[in-house]
Scaffold this motif. Structure first.
Motif, PDB file in Angstrom:
ATOM      1  N   VAL A   1      -2.360   3.615   3.265  1.00 55.58           N
ATOM      2  CA  VAL A   1      -1.050   3.319   2.951  1.00 55.58           C
ATOM      3  C   VAL A   1       0.107   4.421   2.990  1.00 55.58           C
ATOM      4  O   VAL A   1       1.361   4.328   3.464  1.00 55.58           O
ATOM      5  N   VAL A   2      -0.415   5.844   2.878  1.00 58.31           N
ATOM      6  CA  VAL A   2       0.072   6.802   3.138  1.00 58.31           C
ATOM      7  C   VAL A   2       0.932   6.703   4.555  1.00 58.31           C
ATOM      8  O   VAL A   2       1.998   6.937   5.085  1.00 58.31           O
ATOM      9  N   VAL A   3      -0.254   6.304   5.630  1.00 63.70           N
ATOM     10  CA  VAL A   3       0.021   6.300   7.079  1.00 63.70           C
ATOM     11  C   VAL A   3       1.089   5.194   7.409  1.00 63.70           C
ATOM     12  O   VAL A   3       2.204   5.409   8.090  1.00 63.70           O
ATOM     13  N   LYS A   4       0.960   3.997   6.735  1.00 68.73           N
ATOM     14  CA  LYS A   4       1.948   2.982   6.999  1.00 68.73           C
ATOM     15  C   LYS A   4       3.358   3.458   6.548  1.00 68.73           C
ATOM     16  O   LYS A   4       4.374   3.133   7.135  1.00 68.73           O
ATOM     17  N   GLU A   5       3.488   3.888   5.418  1.00 69.24           N
ATOM     18  CA  GLU A   5       4.784   4.446   4.588  1.00 69.24           C
ATOM     19  C   GLU A   5       5.407   5.753   5.286  1.00 69.24           C
ATOM     20  O   GLU A   5       6.565   5.731   5.532  1.00 69.24           O
ATOM     21  N   SER A   6       4.617   6.673   5.724  1.00 72.21           N
ATOM     22  CA  SER A   6       5.229   7.955   5.942  1.00 72.21           C
ATOM     23  C   SER A   6       5.128   8.193   7.556  1.00 72.21           C
ATOM     24  O   SER A   6       6.105   8.904   8.099  1.00 72.21           O
ATOM     25  N   PHE A   7       4.475   7.432   8.431  1.00 72.12           N
ATOM     26  CA  PHE A   7       4.439   7.455   9.713  1.00 72.12           C
ATOM     27  C   PHE A   7       4.790   5.839  10.443  1.00 72.12           C
ATOM     28  O   PHE A   7       3.846   5.590  11.108  1.00 72.12           O
ATOM     29  N   THR A   8       5.659   5.402  10.146  1.00 74.89           N
ATOM     30  CA  THR A   8       6.056   3.994  10.492  1.00 74.89           C
ATOM     31  C   THR A   8       6.042   3.609  11.883  1.00 74.89           C
ATOM     32  O   THR A   8       5.476   2.919  12.141  1.00 74.89           O
ATOM     33  N   THR A   9       6.615   4.529  12.729  1.00 77.76           N
ATOM     34  CA  THR A   9       6.516   4.606  13.881  1.00 77.76           C
ATOM     35  C   THR A   9       5.486   5.027  14.861  1.00 77.76           C
ATOM     36  O   THR A   9       5.336   4.936  16.060  1.00 77.76           O
ATOM     37  N   ARG A  10       4.510   5.548  14.258  1.00 80.44           N
ATOM     38  CA  ARG A  10       3.093   6.075  14.790  1.00 80.44           C
ATOM     39  C   ARG A  10       2.021   5.641  14.051  1.00 80.44           C
ATOM     40  O   ARG A  10       0.969   6.520  13.931  1.00 80.44           O
ATOM     41  N   ILE A  11       1.824   4.396  13.595  1.00 78.74           N
ATOM     42  CA  ILE A  11       0.854   4.010  12.888  1.00 78.74           C
ATOM     43  C   ILE A  11      -0.583   4.302  13.752  1.00 78.74           C
ATOM     44  O   ILE A  11      -1.563   4.629  13.086  1.00 78.74           O
ATOM     45  N   GLY A  12      -0.507   3.627  15.117  1.00 77.03           N
ATOM     46  CA  GLY A  12      -1.746   3.928  15.885  1.00 77.03           C
ATOM     47  C   GLY A  12      -1.945   5.212  16.035  1.00 77.03           C
ATOM     48  O   GLY A  12      -3.284   5.464  16.027  1.00 77.03           O
ATOM     49  N   LEU A  13      -0.998   6.049  16.313  1.00 73.08           N
ATOM     50  CA  LEU A  13      -1.372   7.563  16.634  1.00 73.08           C
ATOM     51  C   LEU A  13      -2.004   8.043  15.335  1.00 73.08           C
ATOM     52  O   LEU A  13      -3.216   8.725  15.323  1.00 73.08           O
TER      53      LEU A  13
END
Length: 380
Positions: free
Chosen positions: A111-123
């Motif tokens: 969830v942190v990844v989804k919300e804090s790194f929206t444009t870099r989810i895969g990376l």
């Protein structure tokens, strides 16, 4: 700073499991434990991931995601210390506490990844899962060396509490230096729909659970299988470490590539096929080419990075990601929790490894089917 904290936290979410697997035979001998007890110990992570992981969205709503992840790391650190203090029941109890912390972090960090790194989810997902794989490798490969250096499995296992304590401090600093950021905020917004009525959510959940079945059998039992075949304890630990480290480059490369495409289905099937081949090799001739079997199984277990990627990509909002992550890891790990125990039980009943591995092969095939369906571009 937050990205570094995510990676460091991920580095701590597997050694609690793989470290015990690498010295399981010594633990059994010291504690006078049976294979059934060992099966319970290897089942504990998956069972706890299921039960504790399902509470993660509620905990995040009460104290915020940043606070919930900090609490998770604190539980992990405490459990790593507790489980080396006494006998069989204390080992199980400490493992329960440690894996409860891991369960919370498992659900909330995506969830942190989804919300804090929206444009870099895969990376970021690739870095996160790569750190998971690296932590698993370190746990299995380094613990036997720590065992020898410190004079036993107890100080060897307890050493990992230092790393998790450092991760806790770094996480607290990262949250404090990002006021108002998603990682420190309350529960993310959700569409409010019940995922229990979503066929896609159940497909993602079954895919996640089935890939976890292979992972936790491998982490809990594969060193003992190799030892029974004549491989030394140190080499068996290194082989388990190789399995984990193989996933590192795959996790860094595949999720960004798969995330850019519309579908992840064939990536999932391709990686799972390698795992199937490796399991067949271990079942038929474990000592004939153990390095090859380890490489193939490591490639197969790398599908975990795509399981996390599909959780993020199959949800529209951070709240839905939290609920899908909680559902997939809650029910998925509940399914996975049964398999290591059944694996050990079947070994006790038959006195051989063939029947347990046949069961595992069936599960890998079913995983391919649900993974293919989960990889198609849709939303829950």
């Amino acid at each position: 700073m937050l990205g570094f904290a995510v990676v460091l936290a991920a580095l701590n979410l597997r050694p609690a499991v793989t470290a015990a697997g690498s010295v399981l035979d010594e633990m059994r001998e010291t504690l006078g434990a049976t294979s059934t007890w060992a099966g319970a110990l290897t089942t504990m992570p998956g069972l706890c991931f299921a039960l504790a992981g399902s509470t993660a969205p509620w905990v995040a709503k009460k104290i915020g995601i940043g606070g919930a992840v900090a609490a998770a790391l604190a539980l992990l650190t405490a459990g790593l210390v507790i489980r080396v203090l006494d006998g069989q029941l204390v080992v199980l109890g400490g493992t329960l506490v440690a894996t409860a912390g891991i369960a919370l972090a498992n659900v909330l960090i995506p969830v942190v990844v989804k919300e804090s790194f929206t444009t870099r989810i895969g990376l970021i997902t690739g870095l996160y899962t790569g750190a998971l794989q690296a932590g698993g490798a370190l746990g299995s490969a380094v613990t036997p060396q720590l065992d020898g250096a410190f004079g036993g499995w107890r100080p060897g296992l307890a050493s990992w509490a230092v790393l998790s304590g450092v991760a806790l401090v770094v996480w607290l600093v990262s949250v404090r230096t990002r006021p108002g950021a998603p990682a420190g905020a309350g529960s993310p917004q959700s569409t409010g729909r019940s995922l229990l009525r979503s066929p896609l959510a159940w497909i993602v959940t079954l895919f996640f659970g089935l890939q976890a079945c292979l992972a936790y059998v491998v982490m809990g039992w594969l060193p003992e299988v190799f030892i029974d075949a004549g491989v030394s304890r140190g080499d068996a630990g290194l082989l388990l470490g190789l399995i984990s480290i193989i996933g590192l480059p795959v996790s860094l490369v595949v999720p960004p590539l798969a995330g850019r495409g519309g579908s992840q289905s064939w990536w999932i099937v391709g990686l799972a096929a390698f795992g199937f081949a490796g399991v067949v090799g271990v079942m038929v001739a474990p000592a004939a080419a153990p390095v090859l079997w380890a490489v193939l199984i490591g490639l197969g277990m790398s599908v975990f990075s795509l399981a996390l990627t599909t959780i993020a990509l199959r949800a529209r909002t951070g709240g839905d990601t939290a609920r899908l992550s909680g559902m997939a890891q809650g029910f998925g790990y509940l399914l996975a929790a049964l398999v290591p125990f059944l694996f050990g039980l079947l070994h006790d009943l038959t006195g051989a490894w063939t029947v347990p591995f046949l069961m595992l092969l069936v599960l890998v095939v079913v995983q391919m089917v649900f993974g293919f369906l989960a990889g198609r571009p849709r939303y829950v």
